[in-house]
Structures are given as C-alpha cells and as structure tokens.
Design an enzyme around this catalytic site. Structure first.
Site, mmCIF file in Angstrom:
data_model
loop_
_atom_site.group_PDB
_atom_site.id
_atom_site.type_symbol
_atom_site.label_atom_id
_atom_site.label_comp_id
_atom_site.label_asym_id
_atom_site.label_seq_id
_atom_site.Cartn_x
_atom_site.Cartn_y
_atom_site.Cartn_z
ATOM 1 N N ALA A 1 -9.577 6.956 -8.234
ATOM 2 C CA ALA A 1 -8.463 8.530 -8.298
ATOM 3 C C ALA A 1 -7.731 8.480 -7.206
ATOM 4 C CB ALA A 1 -9.472 9.223 -7.902
ATOM 5 N N CYS B 1 -3.169 -2.812 -6.295
ATOM 6 C CA CYS B 1 -4.480 -2.338 -7.021
ATOM 7 C C CYS B 1 -3.449 -0.932 -7.446
ATOM 8 C CB CYS B 1 -4.878 -0.889 -5.797
ATOM 9 S SG CYS B 1 -5.952 -2.415 -4.255
ATOM 10 N N PHE B 2 -2.484 -0.772 -7.375
ATOM 11 C CA PHE B 2 -2.524 0.970 -8.214
ATOM 12 C C PHE B 2 -1.961 0.159 -9.365
ATOM 13 C CE2 PHE B 2 0.776 3.274 -4.797
ATOM 14 C CZ PHE B 2 -0.893 2.625 -3.861
ATOM 15 N N PHE C 1 6.188 -6.716 -2.121
ATOM 16 C CA PHE C 1 5.870 -5.336 -3.056
ATOM 17 C C PHE C 1 6.391 -3.862 -1.521
ATOM 18 C CE2 PHE C 1 1.177 -5.282 -1.545
ATOM 19 C CZ PHE C 1 0.964 -3.795 -1.005
#
Length: 480
Positions: free
Chosen positions: A218, A272-273, A334
């Site tokens: 989340a 991760c995203f 990134f």
C-alpha cells in the site's frame, strides 16, 4: 550472543544488516548469498552497490560482528533470527504472468531453512511479498519441522535508495507483523528488542502478519500514485500553458497533501513501485475486486504514457525523425545517488529512441557500460532474477556508446535528454555543451532541473516536462 543471518546480499539485505551490526555490537550478523562475486565484493574495497554512507558503516563493522559469506547453510543453522531478503520477481509465464510475484526463490529458501535447522528459529520476511506469503512459508516450515518451532514475522523495508542508510538510522517507522499468539508475541518482542537499540519505541509498530505485508504494498502504491498524479497534470499543463512546478508547489502547500513526491518527471522507476502495484492488482483480481484492480492499474498506465510522451516529444521536435541522429542521454539510474537501474525510465526512453534508429551517447556517474548494455538487451522482468540466472549480455549494441563524461556524451549530438536528476547536470557549462552540438540544439529535460530561460538565451530549444512550451514545440504533437 544472539546470531542473525540474512539470506540475500542485495540492496535491502546488505545495508539493513550493516546498520543492525553497527547499532547492536553484541549481536553477530551474517549476510549470506550463493553469488560468489557478490560476496567477494562485499568483502572487498568496492561494494556491489552504491549508497551514500554505506561504505563507512560496512568498514566499521566488517570482521567484528558483521560477516559476508557464501556458506549459507552453516550461518542459517547457527542463527536465532533469519531474515529472508531474496528476489521476488514478477512472473513471466503461467498463472498470474505479468502481475503475480514469483515466489520460487522464497520457497527454496524456506525449504533450505527447514533442512538445515537444528534449533528454534524466527524467520523474518524482508523481501516485498504478496499478502499471505507468510502463511505459505509457515506451512512449508511446519510440514518439515522435525520438532523445531518456527515463528514467521513480516518486517517490510521502507528504504528509499540514495538515502537508505539515513532511512535505516532514523526510520519513520519500523513495522513488525506476527501471529497473534503467545509464541508469535514472543517473536515480535525478540525482533523489537533488536531495533530498540536505536529506534524509539513509539516508532516500532506491531501488527498482525497480513497488515504488515499489505502495508508495504500500500505504501509503494500510494507513493507511485502521487507521481502518476503530478505527471498526469504535467501533460495538462503543457496543453494549457500552465507550469507544473507552480501547480505542484501550490498544491503541496495544503498541509493535508504536503510537498513530497510532487515533482513531475519522465516517470517513476526502481525495483518496487511497478512490481508492487502489479502484485496489488493481482491480489485484488484474485479476490474479485476488479474495480480496485483497475484503479491501481491506471497508475502504471499513466507512468507508461509519460515515458512514451517524452519519446514522442523528442522525435516530433526533431523534424519527426531521429534516424541516424546522435542523442546524448544524461543519467541512466532511476534516481540520483544510486547506481540502481531497475525499471529506470531511461530503459524505455532509450529503447524508444533506438527503435527510431537513433544513435545514443550515454553518461551516468554510477552506472557501468556493462549494466547499461545488459539493461537495453534484456526482456522486461529479467532484471529481477539473481544475476547468475539472468541472460548473458549479447554483443554490445552498435547504436549505443557509453562515455564517462557529460561533455563527451553531448559532443556532436542533435539533442540532449536529461533522465536522472544528478546534481552535476544542474551545474554543467551549457554554453560549452551548446558550442559542441549540432544545430538546432535541443534539450529535453525529463527531470525539470535546468534553468529553461538561461538555456534558451544560450540558443537551445528546450522542452521541460509540464512547463510552458518553447514556440518551436507548440505545433508538434505530444502523443503519436
């Protein structure tokens, strides 16, 4: 002496264990990995990852109470607490392909723990995993327990690359999830006592297992959503003449919203995203929550749209073709202050330009030529497997040249794309850059770090995401 072992010597395992060793001199910490080259690097002068402050922490503790080893089974067998920080890539085939997490490495780690353990263990999920992974791991361990008691905890990491050491030394929160049983509570307390060496008690949050697992997904989904929100606004700003920096500043002054993660850019990246949102989407779909799944899918769609929009802006600005033209790429990681290229927007931008037959000259202060060539030749999601299982890099691409200086990268180019917000790109001598470029000379700022007016005075045609368009660009389409 309490013994901790971490399986996986990557971006999470290495720095986390180094800080635990620094702050808990009475605890012996071993980081284990089957990759000989990675462990050799952790034991050498050039660590396998770049992270500000990491070098000093490792050198302070290594050989005292911090050890890096390939003898996985020995250290797992001896440990009281085992952190598992292995790859959880997105599945590329089979059930859930393109969305679900592949738990192959996690499962093999659990089976190995069960095989070699001779005493009770606390097993801690450190990798980002789907909700209910703990339950699956628990089943594997209990069905192979041989009378040994295992307690599973979820302790997700909330590190931001580039500030990971600071995040570990002074975390917003430490989250520990466990079973709501007497033994589960004892395990939570044991891990809590490790962090309590330096983290204030009120920042250590204890929950049930599922809440801890879902909180990590989340948190990343919410952060990615903010980036996609401001990037969506950047497209509207360009269409209307508004300035996205001014809009996000005004919006961020609302204390309910706050200013963080409101910088428009070429798109989000990192390990991760996207992976976590895809995971979230898959979990929602499995539970029949299609509307919720579609909501989160849109965050990724906007991110892909932003990268495509950037490539289309480059091509359409340069007379609708970049074929045979040399374009400089400044920044490949990134984000700044890391050498990590996982899911970096630069990969999609470069592939888009190469698809139109551009010639690229790439510079990043922390990313090697081998890594860049590997990233540009790999299929999606291949990066998230252990390095020895990744496809070997084919012969380097003829259209790609990697250099070690921004001025060299820009020499004789038609255009310059800024894809990482490294500080050095803010202070380049852009007059010198301009003088050595083909004319007209273009700057496409994917991070909004240059002084647009100053560059236009020098003579550049400048595109900066979400900013009022250069007259040259006004009639060029943003989306093909």
């Amino acid at each position: 002496m309490v013994k901790i072992c971490c399986i996986g010597a990557g971006y999470v395992g290495g720095p986390t264990m180094a800080v635990i060793a620094l702050k808990c001199p009475s605890i012996e910490v071993a980081v284990v990995d089957i990759s000989v080259s990675r462990i050799t690097a952790w034991n050498g002068d050039h660590l396998p990852i770049y992270e500000p402050g990491l070098d000093e922490v490792v050198k302070q503790c290594r050989g005292k109470n911090l050890f890096f080893s390939t003898d996985v089974e020995k250290h797992v067998s001896e440990a009281d607490i085992i952190f598992v920080s292995v790859n959880t890539p997105t599945k590329t085939r089979g059930l859930g392909a393109g969305k679900a997490a592949d738990l192959t490495y996690w499962e093999s780690a659990a089976r190995m723990i069960a095989d070699v353990s001779k005493s009770d263990k606390i097993v801690v999920e450190k990798s980002t995993v789907p909700v209910k992974t703990a339950e699956a791991i628990e089943r594997i361990l209990t069905h192979n327990s041989k009378g040994i008691n295992y307690q599973i905890l979820s302790n997700p990491e909330f590190l931001a690359e580039g500030t990971a050491i600071q995040d570990l030394l002074s975390p917003d929160r430490v989250l520990i999830g466990g079973r709501e049983t007497t033994d589960g509570q004892k395990a939570i307390d044991a891990l809590k006592s490790v962090y309590a060496h330096w983290v204030p008690g009120e920042r250590i949050i204890c929950t049930n297992l599922w809440s801890a697992e879902l909180s990590k997904l989340a948190a990343n989904a919410f952060l990615a959503q903010r980036i996609s929100s401001v990037n969506a606004m950047s497209a509207l700003c360009e269409a209307t003449g508004a300035n996205v920096s001014q809009v996000s500043h005004a919006v961020g002054k609302d204390t309910r919203i706050g200013p963080k993660f409101l910088n428009a850019s070429v798109g989000f990246g990192g390990s991760c995203f996207q992976k976590d949102i895809l995971n979230l989407v898959y979990i929602c779909e499995c539970h029949g929550l299609s509307e919720v799944a579609n909501y989160w899918k849109q965050v990724i769609k906007v991110n892909d749209y932003q990268k495509n929009r950037f490539v289309n802006r480059v091509v359409s600005s340069m007379f609708n073709t970049v074929s045979g033209k040399k374009i400089a790429i400044l920044g490949f990681a990134f984000k700044k202050d890391t050498g990590d290229t996982r899911e970096t927007p630069a990969i999609d931008v470069c592939k888009g330009l190469l698809g139109d037959k551009a010639h690229l000259s790439i510079y990043d202060p922390q990313v090697t030529e081998d890594q860049i060539q590997r990233d540009l030749s790999m299929n999606k999601f291949d990066w998230d497997h252990p390095i020895h299982l990744q496809p070997t890099s084919p012969t380097s691409m003829k259209q790609v040249r990697v250099v070690w200086d921004a001025y060299e990268a820009a020499k004789d180019t038609h255009g310059l794309c800024i894809l990482t917000e490294w500080d050095e790109f803010k202070t380049l001598d852009y007059k010198r850059v301009f003088d050595n470029m083909q004319k007209p000379a273009f700057v496409f700022d994917g991070r909004n770090i240059v002084d647009v007016e100053k560059l236009r005075e020098i003579g550049f045609i400048v595109y900066s995401i979400g900013k009022p368009l250069d007259p040259w660009l006004k009639d060029t389409p943003a989306v093909a």
